[in-house]
Design a protein around this motif. Structure first.
Motif, mmCIF file in Angstrom:
data_model
loop_
_atom_site.group_PDB
_atom_site.id
_atom_site.type_symbol
_atom_site.label_atom_id
_atom_site.label_comp_id
_atom_site.label_asym_id
_atom_site.label_seq_id
_atom_site.Cartn_x
_atom_site.Cartn_y
_atom_site.Cartn_z
ATOM 1 N N ALA B 79 0.916 -0.939 -0.105
ATOM 2 C CA ALA B 79 -0.008 -0.022 0.102
ATOM 3 C C ALA B 79 0.950 1.257 -0.092
ATOM 4 C CB ALA B 79 -0.929 -0.072 1.109
ATOM 5 N N VAL B 80 0.714 2.145 -0.933
ATOM 6 C CA VAL B 80 1.531 3.302 -1.150
ATOM 7 C C VAL B 80 0.775 4.676 -0.839
ATOM 8 C CG1 VAL B 80 3.055 4.852 -2.295
ATOM 9 C CG2 VAL B 80 3.226 2.266 -2.584
ATOM 10 N N ILE B 81 1.004 5.488 0.303
ATOM 11 C CA ILE B 81 0.157 6.552 0.499
ATOM 12 C C ILE B 81 1.093 7.751 0.081
ATOM 13 C CG2 ILE B 81 -0.844 7.886 2.291
ATOM 14 C CD1 ILE B 81 -1.473 5.363 3.731
ATOM 15 N N VAL B 82 0.696 8.571 -0.796
ATOM 16 C CA VAL B 82 1.570 9.550 -1.384
ATOM 17 C C VAL B 82 1.232 10.792 -0.492
ATOM 18 C CG1 VAL B 82 2.114 11.164 -3.122
ATOM 19 C CG2 VAL B 82 1.981 8.693 -3.607
ATOM 20 N N ILE B 83 2.163 11.471 0.340
ATOM 21 C CA ILE B 83 1.991 12.701 1.219
ATOM 22 C C ILE B 83 3.090 13.740 0.563
ATOM 23 C CG2 ILE B 83 2.278 13.314 3.482
ATOM 24 C CD1 ILE B 83 2.207 10.653 4.529
ATOM 25 N N THR B 84 2.004 14.704 0.233
ATOM 26 C CA THR B 84 2.758 15.887 -0.500
ATOM 27 C C THR B 84 2.239 17.314 0.092
ATOM 28 O OG1 THR B 84 4.104 16.876 -2.129
ATOM 29 C CG2 THR B 84 1.986 16.074 -2.832
ATOM 30 N N ALA B 85 2.749 18.351 -0.074
ATOM 31 C CA ALA B 85 2.368 19.587 0.042
ATOM 32 C C ALA B 85 1.966 20.507 -1.177
ATOM 33 C CB ALA B 85 2.988 20.404 1.008
ATOM 34 N N LEU B 104 -2.409 11.836 0.544
ATOM 35 C CA LEU B 104 -2.760 12.838 1.574
ATOM 36 C C LEU B 104 -2.029 14.142 1.672
ATOM 37 C CD1 LEU B 104 -4.239 12.394 4.446
ATOM 38 C CD2 LEU B 104 -2.040 11.474 5.196
ATOM 39 N N PRO B 105 -2.783 15.036 1.433
ATOM 40 C CA PRO B 105 -2.037 16.541 1.348
ATOM 41 C C PRO B 105 -1.803 16.853 2.646
ATOM 42 C CG PRO B 105 -4.377 16.690 1.002
ATOM 43 C CD PRO B 105 -4.211 15.388 1.484
ATOM 44 N N LYS B 106 -0.482 17.497 2.979
ATOM 45 C CA LYS B 106 0.278 17.908 4.106
ATOM 46 C C LYS B 106 -0.387 19.578 4.295
ATOM 47 C CE LYS B 106 4.872 15.752 3.380
ATOM 48 N NZ LYS B 106 6.221 16.527 3.064
ATOM 49 N N PRO B 107 -0.424 20.012 5.651
ATOM 50 C CA PRO B 107 -0.352 18.965 6.835
ATOM 51 C C PRO B 107 -1.680 18.634 6.934
ATOM 52 C CG PRO B 107 -0.691 21.574 7.169
ATOM 53 C CD PRO B 107 -0.849 21.471 5.788
ATOM 54 N N TYR B 108 -1.477 17.275 7.825
ATOM 55 C CA TYR B 108 -2.726 16.529 8.134
ATOM 56 C C TYR B 108 -2.686 16.084 9.588
ATOM 57 C CZ TYR B 108 1.433 13.725 7.847
ATOM 58 O OH TYR B 108 2.653 13.182 8.324
ATOM 59 N N PRO B 109 -3.979 16.138 10.064
ATOM 60 C CA PRO B 109 -4.174 15.889 11.480
ATOM 61 C C PRO B 109 -3.942 14.437 11.755
ATOM 62 C CG PRO B 109 -6.395 16.172 10.475
ATOM 63 C CD PRO B 109 -5.230 16.433 9.308
ATOM 64 N N LYS B 110 -3.414 14.067 13.083
ATOM 65 C CA LYS B 110 -3.256 12.510 13.270
ATOM 66 C C LYS B 110 -4.407 11.834 12.716
ATOM 67 C CE LYS B 110 -2.254 9.602 17.204
ATOM 68 N NZ LYS B 110 -2.137 9.449 18.816
ATOM 69 N N ASP B 308 -12.069 14.442 -2.741
ATOM 70 C CA ASP B 308 -11.714 13.960 -1.416
ATOM 71 C C ASP B 308 -13.066 12.975 -1.184
ATOM 72 O OD1 ASP B 308 -13.676 15.889 -1.659
ATOM 73 O OD2 ASP B 308 -12.802 17.177 0.271
ATOM 74 N N LEU B 309 -14.268 13.006 -1.676
ATOM 75 C CA LEU B 309 -15.161 12.125 -1.750
ATOM 76 C C LEU B 309 -14.799 10.930 -2.245
ATOM 77 C CD1 LEU B 309 -18.225 11.415 -0.864
ATOM 78 C CD2 LEU B 309 -19.173 12.533 -2.834
ATOM 79 N N TYR B 310 -14.076 11.082 -3.718
ATOM 80 C CA TYR B 310 -13.948 9.882 -4.688
ATOM 81 C C TYR B 310 -12.872 9.135 -3.685
ATOM 82 C CZ TYR B 310 -10.816 7.577 -7.925
ATOM 83 O OH TYR B 310 -10.288 6.697 -8.567
ATOM 84 N N TYR B 311 -11.945 9.489 -3.194
ATOM 85 C CA TYR B 311 -10.884 8.986 -2.358
ATOM 86 C C TYR B 311 -11.501 8.020 -1.289
ATOM 87 C CZ TYR B 311 -7.312 11.244 -5.074
ATOM 88 O OH TYR B 311 -6.541 11.855 -6.179
ATOM 89 N N ARG B 312 -12.271 8.752 -0.491
ATOM 90 C CA ARG B 312 -12.986 7.909 0.554
ATOM 91 C C ARG B 312 -13.926 6.718 -0.041
ATOM 92 N NH1 ARG B 312 -10.280 8.678 3.080
ATOM 93 N NH2 ARG B 312 -9.563 10.641 4.294
ATOM 94 N N LEU B 313 -14.731 6.925 -1.169
ATOM 95 C CA LEU B 313 -15.643 5.866 -1.692
ATOM 96 C C LEU B 313 -14.840 4.715 -2.761
ATOM 97 C CD1 LEU B 313 -18.659 8.273 -2.439
ATOM 98 C CD2 LEU B 313 -18.337 6.644 -0.591
ATOM 99 N N TYR B 314 -13.672 5.400 -3.596
ATOM 100 C CA TYR B 314 -13.134 4.286 -4.304
ATOM 101 C C TYR B 314 -12.038 3.609 -3.631
ATOM 102 C CZ TYR B 314 -11.658 3.048 -8.924
ATOM 103 O OH TYR B 314 -11.582 2.512 -10.116
ATOM 104 N N VAL B 315 -12.571 2.621 -2.433
ATOM 105 C CA VAL B 315 -11.684 1.788 -1.894
ATOM 106 C C VAL B 315 -11.519 0.529 -2.579
ATOM 107 C CG1 VAL B 315 -11.184 0.878 0.371
ATOM 108 C CG2 VAL B 315 -12.086 3.091 0.186
ATOM 109 N N VAL B 316 -12.414 -0.148 -2.819
ATOM 110 C CA VAL B 316 -12.197 -1.268 -3.612
ATOM 111 C C VAL B 316 -13.112 -1.297 -4.887
ATOM 112 C CG1 VAL B 316 -12.768 -3.688 -3.677
ATOM 113 C CG2 VAL B 316 -12.027 -2.673 -1.351
ATOM 114 N N PRO B 317 -12.461 -1.200 -5.971
ATOM 115 C CA PRO B 317 -13.448 -1.233 -7.407
ATOM 116 C C PRO B 317 -13.661 -2.349 -7.759
ATOM 117 C CG PRO B 317 -10.939 -0.835 -7.821
ATOM 118 C CD PRO B 317 -11.090 -0.960 -6.178
ATOM 119 N N ILE B 318 -15.000 -2.538 -8.383
ATOM 120 C CA ILE B 318 -15.296 -3.512 -9.166
ATOM 121 C C ILE B 318 -15.717 -3.210 -10.527
ATOM 122 C CG2 ILE B 318 -17.119 -5.507 -9.205
ATOM 123 C CD1 ILE B 318 -17.373 -5.385 -6.240
#
Lengths: 114, 477
Positions: B79-85, B104-110, B308-318
């Motif tokens: 799993a690769v999570i890209v973090i950048t500002a 994940l955009p920086k800065p991010y809360p815990k 942001d909604l896309y990333y929340r919903l598009y977890v497992v594509p079929i």
């Protein structure tokens, strides 16, 4: 103008135990000291790549702790199209770094007391 | 994997940023290694095989995007999570296309970091589980490919892959995003996910976002309290509350207005919502399954769907394959429809002639299973006999020839009335209505909102009618 964005910095302080938050600010202080020296040395030597690299790292470090004015100044330094020469930008970065550190130290002290 | 510890590789060249990430993750029990360059990241990813990589994009030697592309080219499923500002949106799209698990955009809360990481690790665990299941089933599949699954009919490799994905993900809490052309069975897939999940005994609530007027959508999803707006004479429970403990299926999610997407995002993130006119948030436990017949990333790029909604919903594509890619499945589905409709219409049809089967196989079915369903029903309704002959099929099917190709349109006249009458045929009004609605659907390629617009009625009327005509039992391929 405040040197830190209270939303970001206070969120960080609230999310973490005081010792962790303090360690982050100490790391930030080390980063500032090292990167400011690199930035100034690169500016004096006319080393544009080194100047941009140091500014990029400064912007990243500042963003992490909510030092938004410092981050903005570092991004100006990173920008090859910026009209502001290092002689103008470097002192601004130095001042904003100092101010950010002072406010963050005060925040550390406030959360340490809790 | 959710909640369990794993190996996390942090690729970050700024010590402050690295310290923030490490501090946020400290109490989760993960084993964390930190590297500062892209070259070190590649070396560690290959040697240590981490469960997740938190990857900064701007690294001193070369780009984090190159690290991601190299790892994916090598077949890594980490799993690769890209973090950048300060990254523009097309960067997010580019890294997701390159195979990032999340962005994940920086800065991010815990909370955001922890949630994103756990999601990503759960997704990786599902991939591993799916791989194990695939190899376990490989031998069995070679002997007996399933002819159907949870209401689906089809034994093609493409459908076997769909069945396996549904089985693999059903027990997880991960959100599902179903894509596929109109008529490929997206709602059936959503129901299958629900039925195969531990939530099967709880409600499955389906909502077609494209069929509900914009100003009623919020109330349909979240409900409203009495007096919330003109006409709200009683409090009404919305789909979110109805689906508590079960599954909420949001069909045609791409049609949802942007302002409603903001409210849905909050609901997806927090599990709580506020009914229209209500004063207190309500919390529910629902699993989200969404569907669209558009390319969701293209919708994000076009600004019609929130990133942001896309990333929340598009977890497992079929992805549901079109009927033309399913080989001989088309005959399995056609035979099942023939048996069902003959029974429902009290007809004697038992099989298709070889010529009819060849025509069905050769047609590309742009309207997919729904179009095939309409054709078979019309043949059954309009003809008699035990065997469906090729001449009973709409002429465009006979023109297509083997191998498909460009689909000749099935016009209203050819699909519904074999010999166009010179004058309007007098028939019961309900039958005329049924024919007109089916004709409008044929005309628009089964696009319900467009058909409704042509008929100047509400799309929900069409859905209601189709449901009524379909009856309590149905067969779908």
């Amino acid at each position: 103008m405040s040197a830190i964005d209270p939303q970001i910095a206070e969120q960080l302080a609230q999310d973490l135990p005081p010792a962790d938050f303090r360690r982050i600010i100490e790391t930030f202080e080390d980063d500032l000291s090292r990167l400011s020296q690199q930035l100034e040395a690169a500016a004096i030597a006319g080393n544009w790549d080194g100047y941009q690299r140091a500014a990029h790292s400064l912007a990243g470090a500042a963003a992490a702790v909510g030092a938004v004015p410092l981050e903005q100044a570092a991004r100006v330094a990173m920008d090859p199209r910026s009209p502001h020469p290092p002689t103008v930008v470097v002192p601004v970065i130095r001042d904003r770094a100092q101010a950010a550190l002072q406010e963050l130290s005060a925040l550390v002290a406030r959360f340490d007391r809790r | 994997m959710s909640g369990s510890a794993g190996r996390v590789l942090l690729v970050e060249d700024t010590p402050t940023q690295a310290e923030v990430a490490r501090s946020h993750l400290r109490d989760l029990g993960h084993e964390i290694r930190t590297v500062e360059t892209a070259a070190e990241a590649l070396a560690q990813a290959r040697a240590w095989d981490p469960d997740a990589i938190l990857l900064d994009l701007e690294l001193p030697d070369f780009s984090g995007l190159d690290v991601l592309k190299t790892l994916r080219a090598e077949g890594s499923e980490t799993a690769v999570i890209v973090i950048t500002a300060n990254a523009p949106m097309n960067t997010a799209v580019e890294v997701m296309r390159a195979g990032a698990t999340d962005f994940l955009p920086k800065p991010y809360p815990k909370a955001k970091l922890v949630f994103t990481l756990q999601n990503a690790m759960e997704k990786r665990a599902l991939v591993i589980e799916k791989r194990a299941l695939e190899s376990e089933l490989h031998a069995a599949r070679a002997l007996t490919a399933r002819q159907g699954f949870m209401g689906f009919i089809g034994a093609s490799p493409a459908m076997q892959a769909v069945y396996r994905t549904i089985e693999s993900v059903a027990s997880s809490r991960a959100n599902i995003f179903i894509t596929g052309e109109s008529g490929t069975g997206k709602e059936l897939a959503a129901e299958a996910v629900h039925k195969a999940s531990p939530r099967a005994a709880r409600p499955f609530v389906a909502l077609n976002c494209g069929a509900i007027p914009r100003d009623l959508l919020e109330s349909e999803i979240f409900g409203h309290v009495k007096g919330a707006f003109t006409g709200a004479t009683e409090s009404r429970t919305g789909a979110a509350r109805q689906a508590d403990g079960g599954t909420l299926f949001l069909d045609e999610i791409g049609e949802m207005p942007l302002e409603m997407q903001v409210k849905l995002l909050r609901f997806v993130q927090t599990g709580s919502f506020q009914p229209v006119g209500g004063s207190r948030p309500e919390r529910v436990d629902v699993r989200f399954v969404c569907a669209t017949n558009h390319d969701p990333l293209a919708e994000v790029e076009a600004g019609r769907f929130r990133e942001d909604l896309y990333y929340r919903l598009y977890v497992v594509p079929i992805e549901l394959p079109p009927l033309r890619s399913r080989g001989a499945d088309v005959l399995l589905v056609a035979r099942a429809f023939l048996a069902q409709f003959s029974r429902e219409e009290n007809k004697r049809f038992r099989r298709f002639s070889p010529e009819a089967e060849a025509a069905i196989l050769g047609y590309p079915w742009p309207g997919n299973v729904r179009q095939l369903q309409n054709v078979v029903r019309n043949v059954v309704v309009l003809h008699e006999g035990e065997r469906v002959e090729a001449t009973m099929l709409p002429p465009p099917l006979l023109c297509a020839g083997p191998g498909g190709g460009e689909a000749p349109p099935i016009t209203v006249a050819t699909s519904l009335v074999p010999v166009p009458p010179p004058v309007i045929e007098i028939m019961p009004l309900a039958e005329m209505e049924r024919r007109l609605i089916l004709a409008a659907l044929e005309h628009t390629g089964q696009d319900v909102p467009r058909a409704a617009s042509l008929l100047e009625i509400n799309p929900s009327t069409i859905y209601r009618k189709l449901q009524a005509w379909r009856g309590p039992k149905r067969v779908t391929g």
